[in-house]
Design a protein around this motif. Structure first.
Motif, PDB file in Angstrom:
ATOM      1  N   GLU A  12       0.840  -1.195   0.000  1.00  0.00           N
ATOM      2  CA  GLU A  12       0.000   0.000   0.000  1.00  0.00           C
ATOM      3  C   GLU A  12       0.874   1.242   0.000  1.00  0.00           C
ATOM      4  O   GLU A  12       1.873   1.320   0.741  1.00  0.00           O
ATOM      5  N   ASN A  13       0.506   2.205  -0.825  1.00  0.00           N
ATOM      6  CA  ASN A  13       1.256   3.462  -0.901  1.00  0.00           C
ATOM      7  C   ASN A  13       1.376   4.103   0.479  1.00  0.00           C
ATOM      8  O   ASN A  13       0.412   4.146   1.251  1.00  0.00           O
ATOM      9  N   GLY A  14       2.569   4.612   0.768  1.00  0.00           N
ATOM     10  CA  GLY A  14       2.791   5.327   2.019  1.00  0.00           C
ATOM     11  C   GLY A  14       3.035   4.434   3.217  1.00  0.00           C
ATOM     12  O   GLY A  14       3.097   4.924   4.355  1.00  0.00           O
ATOM     13  N   SER A  15       3.243   3.148   3.004  1.00  0.00           N
ATOM     14  CA  SER A  15       3.427   2.230   4.130  1.00  0.00           C
ATOM     15  C   SER A  15       4.710   2.486   4.897  1.00  0.00           C
ATOM     16  O   SER A  15       4.815   2.134   6.079  1.00  0.00           O
ATOM     17  N   LEU A  16       5.720   3.080   4.273  1.00  0.00           N
ATOM     18  CA  LEU A  16       7.013   3.292   4.936  1.00  0.00           C
ATOM     19  C   LEU A  16       7.102   4.624   5.676  1.00  0.00           C
ATOM     20  O   LEU A  16       8.125   4.909   6.288  1.00  0.00           O
ATOM     21  N   ARG A  17       6.034   5.453   5.633  1.00  0.00           N
ATOM     22  CA  ARG A  17       6.171   6.798   6.204  1.00  0.00           C
ATOM     23  C   ARG A  17       6.273   6.778   7.735  1.00  0.00           C
ATOM     24  O   ARG A  17       6.689   7.773   8.342  1.00  0.00           O
ATOM     25  N   HIS A  18       5.884   5.669   8.386  1.00  0.00           N
ATOM     26  CA  HIS A  18       5.992   5.582   9.837  1.00  0.00           C
ATOM     27  C   HIS A  18       7.360   5.070  10.302  1.00  0.00           C
ATOM     28  O   HIS A  18       7.607   5.000  11.504  1.00  0.00           O
ATOM     29  N   VAL A  19       8.226   4.718   9.375  1.00  0.00           N
ATOM     30  CA  VAL A  19       9.555   4.196   9.726  1.00  0.00           C
ATOM     31  C   VAL A  19      10.543   5.344   9.798  1.00  0.00           C
ATOM     32  O   VAL A  19      10.719   6.084   8.825  1.00  0.00           O
ATOM     33  N   ARG A  20      11.168   5.491  10.962  1.00  0.00           N
ATOM     34  CA  ARG A  20      12.191   6.533  11.140  1.00  0.00           C
ATOM     35  C   ARG A  20      13.563   5.855  11.122  1.00  0.00           C
ATOM     36  O   ARG A  20      13.973   5.229  12.096  1.00  0.00           O
ATOM     37  N   SER A  21      14.249   5.985  10.007  1.00  0.00           N
ATOM     38  CA  SER A  21      15.548   5.345   9.864  1.00  0.00           C
ATOM     39  C   SER A  21      16.413   6.161   8.920  1.00  0.00           C
ATOM     40  O   SER A  21      15.907   6.768   7.969  1.00  0.00           O
ATOM     41  N   GLU A  22      17.713   6.149   9.175  1.00  0.00           N
ATOM     42  CA  GLU A  22      18.646   6.853   8.289  1.00  0.00           C
ATOM     43  C   GLU A  22      18.787   6.118   6.960  1.00  0.00           C
ATOM     44  O   GLU A  22      18.926   6.730   5.915  1.00  0.00           O
ATOM     45  N   LYS A  23      18.708   4.782   7.009  1.00  0.00           N
ATOM     46  CA  LYS A  23      18.944   3.997   5.794  1.00  0.00           C
ATOM     47  C   LYS A  23      17.923   2.876   5.709  1.00  0.00           C
ATOM     48  O   LYS A  23      17.531   2.280   6.710  1.00  0.00           O
ATOM     49  N   VAL A  24      17.491   2.563   4.474  1.00  0.00           N
ATOM     50  CA  VAL A  24      16.621   1.432   4.227  1.00  0.00           C
ATOM     51  C   VAL A  24      17.247   0.560   3.137  1.00  0.00           C
ATOM     52  O   VAL A  24      17.823   1.063   2.163  1.00  0.00           O
ATOM     53  N   GLY A  25      17.204  -0.754   3.347  1.00  0.00           N
ATOM     54  CA  GLY A  25      17.646  -1.703   2.334  1.00  0.00           C
ATOM     55  C   GLY A  25      16.483  -2.578   1.930  1.00  0.00           C
ATOM     56  O   GLY A  25      15.771  -3.120   2.784  1.00  0.00           O
ATOM     57  N   ILE A  26      16.255  -2.709   0.633  1.00  0.00           N
ATOM     58  CA  ILE A  26      15.084  -3.437   0.142  1.00  0.00           C
ATOM     59  C   ILE A  26      15.516  -4.404  -0.957  1.00  0.00           C
ATOM     60  O   ILE A  26      16.211  -4.012  -1.910  1.00  0.00           O
ATOM     61  N   VAL A  27      15.110  -5.665  -0.812  1.00  0.00           N
ATOM     62  CA  VAL A  27      15.239  -6.631  -1.898  1.00  0.00           C
ATOM     63  C   VAL A  27      13.935  -6.615  -2.669  1.00  0.00           C
ATOM     64  O   VAL A  27      12.884  -6.967  -2.135  1.00  0.00           O
ATOM     65  N   VAL A  28      13.969  -6.161  -3.928  1.00  0.00           N
ATOM     66  CA  VAL A  28      12.743  -5.919  -4.697  1.00  0.00           C
ATOM     67  C   VAL A  28      12.256  -7.197  -5.368  1.00  0.00           C
ATOM     68  O   VAL A  28      12.961  -8.202  -5.436  1.00  0.00           O
ATOM     69  N   THR A  29      11.032  -7.110  -5.882  1.00  0.00           N
ATOM     70  CA  THR A  29      10.391  -8.268  -6.528  1.00  0.00           C
ATOM     71  C   THR A  29      10.508  -8.242  -8.038  1.00  0.00           C
ATOM     72  O   THR A  29      10.283  -9.251  -8.696  1.00  0.00           O
ATOM     73  N   ASN A  30      10.808  -7.057  -8.611  1.00  0.00           N
ATOM     74  CA  ASN A  30      10.782  -6.860 -10.060  1.00  0.00           C
ATOM     75  C   ASN A  30       9.378  -7.112 -10.620  1.00  0.00           C
ATOM     76  O   ASN A  30       9.202  -7.629 -11.731  1.00  0.00           O
ATOM     77  N   ARG A  31       8.399  -6.737  -9.791  1.00  0.00           N
ATOM     78  CA  ARG A  31       7.007  -6.793 -10.239  1.00  0.00           C
ATOM     79  C   ARG A  31       6.377  -5.416 -10.027  1.00  0.00           C
ATOM     80  O   ARG A  31       7.027  -4.474  -9.563  1.00  0.00           O
ATOM     81  N   ALA A  32       5.089  -5.315 -10.338  1.00  0.00           N
ATOM     82  CA  ALA A  32       4.409  -4.019 -10.296  1.00  0.00           C
ATOM     83  C   ALA A  32       4.399  -3.407  -8.904  1.00  0.00           C
ATOM     84  O   ALA A  32       4.322  -2.187  -8.747  1.00  0.00           O
ATOM     85  N   THR A  33       4.503  -4.234  -7.882  1.00  0.00           N
ATOM     86  CA  THR A  33       4.502  -3.704  -6.512  1.00  0.00           C
ATOM     87  C   THR A  33       5.704  -2.816  -6.241  1.00  0.00           C
ATOM     88  O   THR A  33       5.699  -2.026  -5.295  1.00  0.00           O
ATOM     89  N   ASP A  34       6.763  -2.936  -7.047  1.00  0.00           N
ATOM     90  CA  ASP A  34       7.969  -2.148  -6.816  1.00  0.00           C
ATOM     91  C   ASP A  34       7.748  -0.656  -7.054  1.00  0.00           C
ATOM     92  O   ASP A  34       8.462   0.178  -6.489  1.00  0.00           O
ATOM     93  N   ARG A  35       6.804  -0.301  -7.915  1.00  0.00           N
ATOM     94  CA  ARG A  35       6.625   1.105  -8.284  1.00  0.00           C
ATOM     95  C   ARG A  35       6.365   1.965  -7.042  1.00  0.00           C
ATOM     96  O   ARG A  35       7.100   2.925  -6.767  1.00  0.00           O
ATOM     97  N   ALA A  36       5.344   1.634  -6.259  1.00  0.00           N
ATOM     98  CA  ALA A  36       5.022   2.410  -5.071  1.00  0.00           C
ATOM     99  C   ALA A  36       6.085   2.218  -3.982  1.00  0.00           C
ATOM    100  O   ALA A  36       6.403   3.152  -3.228  1.00  0.00           O
ATOM    101  N   LEU A  37       6.652   1.025  -3.884  1.00  0.00           N
ATOM    102  CA  LEU A  37       7.662   0.731  -2.870  1.00  0.00           C
ATOM    103  C   LEU A  37       8.903   1.598  -3.059  1.00  0.00           C
ATOM    104  O   LEU A  37       9.405   2.221  -2.112  1.00  0.00           O
ATOM    105  N   ILE A  38       9.409   1.678  -4.295  1.00  0.00           N
ATOM    106  CA  ILE A  38      10.596   2.485  -4.576  1.00  0.00           C
ATOM    107  C   ILE A  38      10.296   3.966  -4.389  1.00  0.00           C
ATOM    108  O   ILE A  38      11.123   4.724  -3.862  1.00  0.00           O
ATOM    109  N   ALA A  39       9.113   4.383  -4.786  1.00  0.00           N
ATOM    110  CA  ALA A  39       8.730   5.783  -4.601  1.00  0.00           C
ATOM    111  C   ALA A  39       8.739   6.162  -3.126  1.00  0.00           C
ATOM    112  O   ALA A  39       9.258   7.221  -2.732  1.00  0.00           O
TER     113      ALA A  39
END
Length: 777
Positions: free
Chosen positions: A172-199
């Motif tokens: 869901e769009n905006g799911s990461l806005r509650h995370v307070r961190s200097e750095k995030v590491g993400i292993v992506v799926t290379n599917r359509a879900t990546d669009r909102a996740l990367i944004a």
């Protein structure tokens, strides 16, 4: 079996007790853990459940690795006795429902938590996560991520959050806005879900690491074009697979965005590589790419690939772990300040522009060419001579050599730090160094001494000559401002004290891990730290005696010899006084017991034996001496020994290079030379005892000695050769050195004439005249 080890902690007197039970096929945690255990590794076992009884006996536990088990349940009081727990790895198990991890209520000091690769369908974190106020690193994975999932950690400031989302199905769009961190590491799926996740990632975190992007993924390029909403200043891309066009588009867009630092680790390039002009305007400060795998076809010239990177508008450029064999010079004046091209395949032709030396890297301050295939130090100096701002140069772990016949070196004027370690440099390198150098690293080369004349390095303050072949401490006549000298792991047997007078500014010396000969000559060095304001680094634990056997492995600080053993005056007095008394008593007894008569008889017998020996048969002998030596000592034999013995043409010396008969085997030649020589000279050194052919020559000479007499063998010692360095197969040599006197090559040139006189006297013999053809029968 429980394995214990002690590791140094922050304080010198503290240790961390580690218990390693990984790969033990355990079904439960053993109950006999030491109470002092602070780190426990039970990974890669078959444990299904953790309870309070598992850890009740280890209240000091701070580190727990329980990954790669089959954990399905952790009781809520499992960590009630381990309130100091800071690190917890539960990855690769079968835990379910993130909401039910109630055991976390009893880990208030937890700083690291890894829950990846479990059976969590939803990312929803329970209220128990609110108690983890010290948490700094959090790793999670789930199949669905929603906006409410991270609310329980909204007030916790993290350093890094890692999301393993390779199996993500819902985001869901905006799911990461509650995370307070200097750095995030993400292993992506290379599917359509990546669009909102990367944004979300790029607009929420300062540092974003994305792993697993392949050719079909273009969401990253699309979102980087939206400059105003991007928060990320650091973009890390890991394990990418892209075509050349996609990769260059991504880099171009990254350069034009607000991102300031881009790093790429493991990039596989597919498709064709064609010419691409790099963007000329950039906010990018650093670009790093490590481990490039090129499966693409280069359609024009390799310069396409090299030019793309070298012409980037950045201050810091890193291209390492590739198969690049060359690197161009920039086409235009570059603003690159730091350049790291480590672990490539670069050769001496690096950095040229249309065959000319590179003049477009005038802003470069740091250049790292570590681990390449550079060979010629002089040519390297010419390659960098126009990098006028260069201060730090690292060319360690190459194949660099320098010989004086190569010619003069041309370095930039302001090089301050130079690393030439792990190359093939010898003592001549001191005539090819930038005179502005302040710290010089020459460890792990082939330097055995410093030349008599070298460049004056008045700015030099630190010199590292560790892991070379030095036999003594160098003096500082040509670098008077030296403060730190590192000489560990050389061949310093008895270092002299000349360094004290020649190095007035010296503050620290490292002479550890050398094969010290604990004799009287070493006593002055042992007291160096006590009498002078010079610190011996790693003293005393890495300073031990290697010779003689009676002192072997003794710490130098515990090595003591009485003054009477080392003071010539005291020793002479201790010997002469009793000797005079004994002499007086002996003379009185001799007169009383008719000893002079017996001595006269012995003298007559000795003269008779001497006359008989002088009649020894010299028939068939062609040479006064046969010389046996290692090829490593050939220069000394050819330049010193042979000219000194043959200068008046009265002595004939047999040398294998000029007197071995072609067509005969080596063994036949050796036997012939030994049998036709009056004496056999053996030039002993550490190289000699490693030579198989020298062993054969010694063996045949030993048998010849039995028939001709003990004086047929002459031993010359070029360097100290302790008994323990002689292999067991040279047992005859050990016995000969123990029973008879050998000639030692004096280091003092004033003693050379006496040395040659003694040697020539030992070889004099009236050999039969030799016809012109007798050298080769």
């Amino acid at each position: 079996m429980v394995v214990f080890s002690a590791l140094n902690a922050h304080a010198e007197n503290m240790t961390t007790v580690i218990v390693d039970l990984s790969y033990q096929n355990l079904y439960s945690v053993p109950r006999d853990l030491p109470p002092s255990t602070e780190a426990l590794d039970i990974s890669h076992n078959r444990i299904k459940r953790l309870t309070y009884d598992d850890f009740s006996a280890v209240p000091a536990l701070r580190f727990l690795n329980a990954s790669w088990n089959v954990l399905k349940e952790i009781s809520s009081d499992a960590f009630r006795a381990t309130s100091q727990l800071e690190y917890l790895d539960l990855s690769h198990n079968k835990l379910q429902n993130l909401l039910g991890q109630h055991y976390l209520l009893l880990t208030p000091k937890l700083q690291f938590l890894d829950l990846t690769f479990n059976c969590f369908s939803a990312m929803t974190l329970g209220d128990v996560f609110r108690s983890l106020t010290y948490l700094q690193n959090l790793a999670l994975s789930a199949e669905a991520v929603k906006t409410k999932d991270f609310r329980s950690i909204a007030n916790i400031q993290l350093q890094t959050v890692f999301l393993q989302l390779q199996n993500l199905t819902t985001y869901e769009n905006g799911s990461l806005r509650h995370v307070r961190s200097e750095k995030v590491g993400i292993v992506v799926t290379n599917r359509a879900t990546d669009r909102a996740l990367i944004a979300d990632a790029l607009s929420t975190f300062n540092q974003v690491e994305l792993a697993g992007i392949n050719c079909s993924q273009n969401y990253l390029v699309e979102y980087l074009r939206l400059k105003p909403i991007i928060k990320a200043t650091h973009l890390h891309l890991t394990n990418m697979e892209m075509s050349w066009d996609q990769a260059t588009d991504l880099i171009d867009v990254g350069i034009e965005s607000s991102v300031e630092h881009i790093s790429v680790y493991i990039m596989t390039l597919v498709g064709d590589i064609t010419w691409h002009d790099i963007t000329q305007t950039s906010q990018l400060q650093s670009f790093s790419i490590k481990h490039v795998i090129v499966t693409a076809a280069i359609s024009t010239s390799p310069d396409v690939l090299y030019s793309f990177f070298i012409n980037m508008k950045v201050e810091n450029l890193t291209v390492t772990n590739t198969e690049f064999v060359y690197m161009n010079c920039p086409r235009y004046l570059s603003n690159i300040k730091m350049m790291d091209f480590s672990k490539n395949l670069l050769t001496n032709s690096v950095f040229s522009f249309k065959g000319l030396e590179c003049k477009n890297l005038k802003a470069l301050e740091t250049l790292i060419l570590r681990g390449n295939r550079l060979e010629n130090l002089k040519e390297l100096s010419h390659r960098v001579q126009y990098m006028t701002s260069l201060q730090h140069l690292d060319v360690s772990f190459n194949l660099l050599m320098y010989k004086e016949e190569f010619g003069d070196c041309q370095w930039p004027l302001d090089i301050v730090h130079l690393n030439l370690s792990s190359n093939s440099l010898d003592r001549s390198v001191f005539n090819c160094l930038p005179i502005s150098t302040e710290t010089l690293d020459l460890q792990n080369n082939q330097i055995d001494s410093l030349p008599d004349f070298l460049l004056r390095l008045n700015a030099l303050t630190m010199l590292d000559l560790s892991s070379n072949q030095l036999l003594d401490l160098p003096n500082c006549h040509f670098f008077r401002n030296l403060e730190v000298l590192l000489l560990s792991d050389n061949s310093l047997y008895t270092p002299t004290m000349s360094i004290v007078g020649s190095c007035p500014r010296l503050k620290a010396v490292d002479v550890s891990k050398n094969p010290f000969m604990c004799t009287c000559a070493l006593r002055g060095f042992v007291g160096l730290q006590e009498r002078y304001p010079i610190k011996l680094l790693h003293w005393p634990h890495f300073y031990r005696c290697s010779y003689p056997d009676s002192w072997r492995d003794t710490l130098l600080k515990d090595f003591h010899l009485p003054d009477v053993s080392c003071n010539a005056g005291i020793l002479a007095a201790a010997i002469l006084c009793p000797a005079v008394v004994i002499a007086i008593i002996t003379l009185a007894l001799c007169k009383q017991l008719d000893v002079p008569w017996y001595l006269g008889m012995i003298w007559q017998w000795t003269r008779a034996k001497q006359r008989a020996r002088n009649q020894e048969n010299l028939e068939g002998l062609q040479f006064h001496a046969f010389v046996s030596y290692s090829q490593h000592d050939a220069d000394w034999v050819k330049n010193k020994l042979l000219p000194s013995l043959e200068e008046d043409r009265t002595l004939r010396v047999c040398q294998h290079e000029r007197n071995f008969v072609p067509g005969k085997t080596i063994v036949e030649n050796i036997v012939r030379c030994v049998e036709t020589s009056y004496r056999c000279i053996f030039v002993l050194s550490s190289h000699f005892v490693r030579s198989e052919w020298c062993h054969y020559e010694l063996y045949f000479a030993q048998h010849q000695r039995l028939s001709r007499g003990s004086d047929s063998v002459i031993l010359i010692l070029l360097e100290p050769l302790p008994q323990y360095l002689i292999p067991s197969k040279f047992n005859q040599l050990k016995a000969m050195m123990a029973r008879r006197t050998y000639l030692e090559w004096p280091q003092d040139s004033n003693k050379h004439k006496l040395f040659w006189a003694h040697l020539r006297a030992a070889l004099q013999a009236p050999l039969p005249p030799q016809p012109n053809h007798s050298l080769n029968p």
